[in-house]
Design an enzyme around this catalytic site. Structure first.
Site, PDB file in Angstrom:
ATOM      1  N   ASP A  11      53.182  10.141 -11.383  1.00  0.00           N
ATOM      2  CA  ASP A  11      52.497  10.984 -10.398  1.00  0.00           C
ATOM      3  C   ASP A  11      53.274  12.299 -10.327  1.00  0.00           C
ATOM      4  O   ASP A  11      54.348  12.422 -10.927  1.00  0.00           O
ATOM      5  CB  ASP A  11      52.488  10.286  -9.017  1.00  0.00           C
ATOM      6  N   SER A  12      52.764  13.227  -9.531  1.00  0.00           N
ATOM      7  CA  SER A  12      53.481  14.499  -9.365  1.00  0.00           C
ATOM      8  C   SER A  12      54.749  14.312  -8.524  1.00  0.00           C
ATOM      9  O   SER A  12      55.635  15.153  -8.559  1.00  0.00           O
ATOM     10  CB  SER A  12      52.565  15.504  -8.675  1.00  0.00           C
ATOM     11  N   CYS A  74      47.806   9.227 -10.023  1.00  0.00           N
ATOM     12  CA  CYS A  74      47.563  10.553  -9.465  1.00  0.00           C
ATOM     13  C   CYS A  74      46.074  10.829  -9.582  1.00  0.00           C
ATOM     14  O   CYS A  74      45.523  10.803 -10.692  1.00  0.00           O
ATOM     15  CB  CYS A  74      48.368  11.573 -10.264  1.00  0.00           C
ATOM     16  N   GLU A 153      55.868  14.683   0.924  1.00  0.00           N
ATOM     17  CA  GLU A 153      57.101  14.886   0.145  1.00  0.00           C
ATOM     18  C   GLU A 153      58.288  15.143   1.080  1.00  0.00           C
ATOM     19  O   GLU A 153      59.413  14.782   0.781  1.00  0.00           O
ATOM     20  CB  GLU A 153      56.933  16.052  -0.847  1.00  0.00           C
ATOM     21  N   CYS A 185      43.933  10.636  -2.900  1.00  0.00           N
ATOM     22  CA  CYS A 185      45.203  11.194  -3.382  1.00  0.00           C
ATOM     23  C   CYS A 185      46.236  10.125  -3.093  1.00  0.00           C
ATOM     24  O   CYS A 185      46.267   9.585  -1.973  1.00  0.00           O
ATOM     25  CB  CYS A 185      45.550  12.483  -2.639  1.00  0.00           C
ATOM     26  N   HIS A 187      49.205  10.245  -2.430  1.00  0.00           N
ATOM     27  CA  HIS A 187      50.136  10.550  -1.332  1.00  0.00           C
ATOM     28  C   HIS A 187      49.564  10.136   0.031  1.00  0.00           C
ATOM     29  O   HIS A 187      50.318   9.866   0.965  1.00  0.00           O
ATOM     30  CB  HIS A 187      50.416  12.059  -1.265  1.00  0.00           C
TER      31      HIS A 187
HETATM   32  N1  DGL Z   1      49.347  12.307  -5.656  1.00  0.00           N
HETATM   33  C1  DGL Z   1      48.551  13.107  -6.513  1.00  0.00           C
HETATM   34  C2  DGL Z   1      47.104  12.812  -6.352  1.00  0.00           C
HETATM   35  O1  DGL Z   1      46.800  11.643  -6.179  1.00  0.00           O
HETATM   36  C3  DGL Z   1      48.939  14.546  -6.664  1.00  0.00           C
HETATM   37  C4  DGL Z   1      49.051  15.368  -5.445  1.00  0.00           C
HETATM   38  C5  DGL Z   1      49.594  16.725  -5.773  1.00  0.00           C
HETATM   39  O2  DGL Z   1      50.602  16.809  -6.469  1.00  0.00           O
HETATM   40  O3  DGL Z   1      48.990  17.720  -5.336  1.00  0.00           O
HETATM   41  O4  DGL Z   1      46.251  13.641  -6.450  1.00  0.00           O
END
Ligand code: DGL
Length: 269
Positions: A11-12, A74, A153, A185, A187
């Protein structure tokens, strides 16, 4: 037959840990290699071309670790890069969109579904297209929530400011009579309690992580790639990030509920 190679997940940043948690639960004996691209987070506002490039680099890094399956944990990369990249690799690669879509379509009663995600995910309309393919009567209401990723984050999961930001972003969904919302997402499940509070108990939150883990198990079973080792996955997750390993270790421990013994900083480009 036993395949002891690890599962690769990227993931990011922190978001993919929501998937790691469920993979540990569903596949407790598998090894995991996780890569969080913290030097380049957030992916959400970036272009499709950039996200494809980042995803290929992340996959090449995971392949150096001899992984047997890759989970693109992600939504942003899954919605704009997966189709373009999967055909270029022999290793099975799975994304997170389809599992969330099937779950939401199964749960909704009134066929009114909200979707929240990054700008790129929402712009791609990947969720919308797949939901409508399953049932053309489904009505979709999508909103991009770009400030959610930096809040996660930073570990600002329940602060007053977080509550205010979540309430402001979700305001337009309040009068749409949705009964289900996809947390599009990886996150966002970390903000679950605040999101639920804002939308009310009647709205069902779909966090695709569990479905993703079931999907991963199914692929490993079908392809004869399961391990038969006895050690628990929790003891054998290797974490790599492209920047700030200490912040990742600290936030990661809070979320996973165990210490991340060693988070290594690598350059994957
Ligand atoms: N967690 C990621 C997603 O599901 C990326 C979020 C990001 O880096 O903007 O989209």
């Amino acid at each position: 037959m036993s395949d002891t190679r690890p599962i690769g997940i990227f993931d990011s940043g922190m978001g993919g840990l929501t998937v790691v948690k469920e993979v540990i639960r569903s596949l407790p004996n598998e090894k995991i290699v996780y890569f969080g691209d913290t030097a380049r987070v957030p992916y959400g506002p970036k272009s499709k071309e950039t996200i494809i490039r980042f995803s290929i680099e992340n996959i090449l890094f995971l392949l150096k670790n001899n992984v047997k399956l890759i989970i693109v944990a992600c939504n942003t990369a899954s919605s704009v890069a997966l189709a373009a990249i999967e055909k270029n690799f022999k290793v099975p690669i799975m994304g997170v969109i389809e599992p969330g879509v099937s779950e939401a379509a199964r749960i909704t009663k009134n066929k009114r579904i909200g979707i929240i995600g990054t700008k790129t995910t929402v712009k791609s309309s990947a969720y919308e297209q797949q939901l409508i393919k399953i049932d053309s009567k489904i009505k979709v209401f999508s909103i991009a929530c770009p400030l959610f990723v930096p809040l996660v984050e930073e570990g600002w999961l329940k602060t007053k400011i977080t509550q205010q930001i979540v309430a402001d972003y979700l305001m337009p969904l309040k009068n749409k009579n949705i009964d289900t919302i996809i947390l599009g997402c990886t996150h966002y499940p970390l903000l679950k309690s605040v999101i639920q509070e804002v939308l009310g108990r009647k709205v069902h939150l779909v966090d695709s992580a569990r479905q993703v883990a079931y999907g991963a198990k199914q692929i490993l079973e079908e392809q004869g790639l399961l391990t038969n080792r006895e050690k628990t996955a929790r003891q054998s997750v290797c974490f790599y990030v492209s920047d700030e390993p200490d912040n990742f270790a600290e936030q990661g421990e809070k979320f996973l509920g165990f210490a991340l013994n060693k988070v290594r900083k690598v350059s994957n480009v």
